[in-house]
Design an enzyme around this catalytic site. Structure first.
Site, PDB file in Angstrom:
ATOM      1  N   GLU A  21       0.832  -1.201   0.000  1.00 30.56           N
ATOM      2  CA  GLU A  21       0.000   0.000   0.000  1.00 30.56           C
ATOM      3  C   GLU A  21       0.872   1.258   0.000  1.00 30.56           C
ATOM      4  O   GLU A  21       0.694   2.166  -0.813  1.00 30.56           O
ATOM      5  CB  GLU A  21      -0.911  -0.013   1.233  1.00 30.56           C
ATOM      6  CG  GLU A  21      -1.792   1.210   1.348  1.00 30.56           C
ATOM      7  CD  GLU A  21      -2.564   1.246   2.658  1.00 30.56           C
ATOM      8  OE1 GLU A  21      -3.513   2.047   2.762  1.00 30.56           O
ATOM      9  OE2 GLU A  21      -2.206   0.500   3.591  1.00 30.56           O
ATOM     10  N   HIS A  22       1.815   1.338   0.942  1.00 32.20           N
ATOM     11  CA  HIS A  22       2.780   2.431   1.003  1.00 32.20           C
ATOM     12  C   HIS A  22       4.162   1.860   0.720  1.00 32.20           C
ATOM     13  O   HIS A  22       4.517   0.813   1.254  1.00 32.20           O
ATOM     14  CB  HIS A  22       2.802   3.084   2.384  1.00 32.20           C
ATOM     15  CG  HIS A  22       1.458   3.496   2.900  1.00 32.20           C
ATOM     16  ND1 HIS A  22       0.688   2.674   3.720  1.00 32.20           N
ATOM     17  CD2 HIS A  22       0.755   4.640   2.734  1.00 32.20           C
ATOM     18  CE1 HIS A  22      -0.440   3.301   4.018  1.00 32.20           C
ATOM     19  NE2 HIS A  22      -0.423   4.484   3.434  1.00 32.20           N
TER      20      HIS A  22
END
Length: 345
Positions: free
Chosen positions: A253-254
């Site tokens: 996600e990040h």
């Protein structure tokens, strides 16, 4: 809203300005157009917003002020006429800072409710709200499942799982910075994965040694320790090309890069929700106020989609117009193709 201090309002206004400006640039990159593809044949597209968006803003363990901005402001920049926002009450009332952020971002209706019932109220148009065409925003497992069940009847942004964060680091990275940034994401929940992909064994071993000590200094140390124990990983890679292959497989996600030659990494990494380049670009910036959206794909969904953006609230509609002369050519081709397919009518 009167309970929110001026300093808090100023910080929320600052974050809103950054998110709004980036979303506006995204909107400006999408245009209507019309073209004549052949003599007498006109094709075109119109970019139009949905009629109503439902924005869920978590308010349980944490007051997700930034999420209110990320969802509501982006919808309004896209041109959505009616934005309904909901968030659960904390104690006797909705969190004042969330209420201020929703109002600032342009929410037309604010519902003081959360959970599955909040999602349902927006989806089915309860309490005087129009039914939402799309449901967006992070939430707990129940909120995520409610959105998943409604997908098809409504649009959704992503099916979000626990937040994920990965760091790519080489021998030039500071181990303490890496450890602090991993801890800052592990605090989200006991099931929040944090990963380190590195070409430096020395860096990896140092981070493994100091991260638990950094976690001990946190007010929610038990959460960080649980996330690191059960979901943390350090992956040692042979080369930066190997790092890219591993990172793209995880599709986090990040994704933060603390390594030399940042332009090379930007060009060679393909699967991530949002990319944070350099030591100064911690995930916290993107989560709170840098301007990119923090509602992002998890569970490897970054292989096929990005995060929330103005396009999620827009429909690309196409049209065509053929004159009489063009019909002679196109009707003939269409008739023959129809007959090939067995569609005589």
């Amino acid at each position: 809203i009167s309970e929110v201090s001026e300093r808090e309002k100023d910080d929320i206004r600052f974050a809103h300005d950054q998110v709004r400006r980036f979303a506006q640039a995204q909107r400006d990159s999408l245009t209507d157009f019309e073209m004549e593809t052949e003599p007498g044949v006109w094709l075109g597209q119109r970019v139009m917003p949905v009629d109503c968006a439902g924005c869920y803003v978590p308010g349980g363990r944490y007051a997700h002020v930034a999420s209110a901005i990320m969802s509501v402001a982006t919808a309004k920049v896209a041109g959505v006429p009616t934005v309904v926002a909901c968030s659960p009450p904390r104690g006797d009332a909705i969190n004042p800072s969330i209420a201020f952020a929703m109002d600032l971002a342009g929410a037309d209706i604010i519902l003081e409710m959360g959970g599955v019932q909040g999602v349902a109220a927006m989806a089915f148009g309860l309490f005087g709200c129009p039914p939402a065409d799309i449901l967006v925003g992070p939430g707990n497992a129940y909120v995520a499942e409610a959105k998943r069940l409604l997908f098809g009847e409504d649009g959704i942004d992503v099916v979000a799982g626990p937040t994920e964060s990965a760091i790519i680091a080489d021998e030039t990275a500071d181990p303490m910075t890496v450890a602090v940034d991993l801890v800052s994401q592990a605090e989200h929940g006991v099931n929040s994965p944090v990963w380190l992909f590195t070409t430096s064994r020395e860096l990896g071993e140092t981070v493994a040694r100091i991260l638990p000590m950094v976690a001990d200094d946190m007010p929610n140390a038990d959460v960080v320790h649980a996330a690191w124990r059960d979901y943390g990983e350090i992956v040692l890679c042979e080369s930066r090309e190997d790092v890219c292959r591993v990172s793209d497989k995880y599709a986090s996600e990040h994704l933060q890069v603390i390594a030399a030659d940042l332009p090379w990494w930007r060009e060679n990494l393909h699967n991530y929700g949002s990319l944070f380049l350099g030591e100064g670009s911690t995930v916290t910036h993107g989560d709170k106020c840098s301007g990119t959206n923090h509602i992002l794909p998890t569970r490897k969904a970054a292989r096929y989609t990005g995060g929330l953006n103005v396009q999620k609230f827009l429909k690309v509609l196409t049209y065509q117009e053929l004159d009489e002369a063009a019909n002679r050519t196109f009707s003939a081709a269409a008739s023959r193709i129809s007959r090939i397919e067995g569609m005589e009518g």
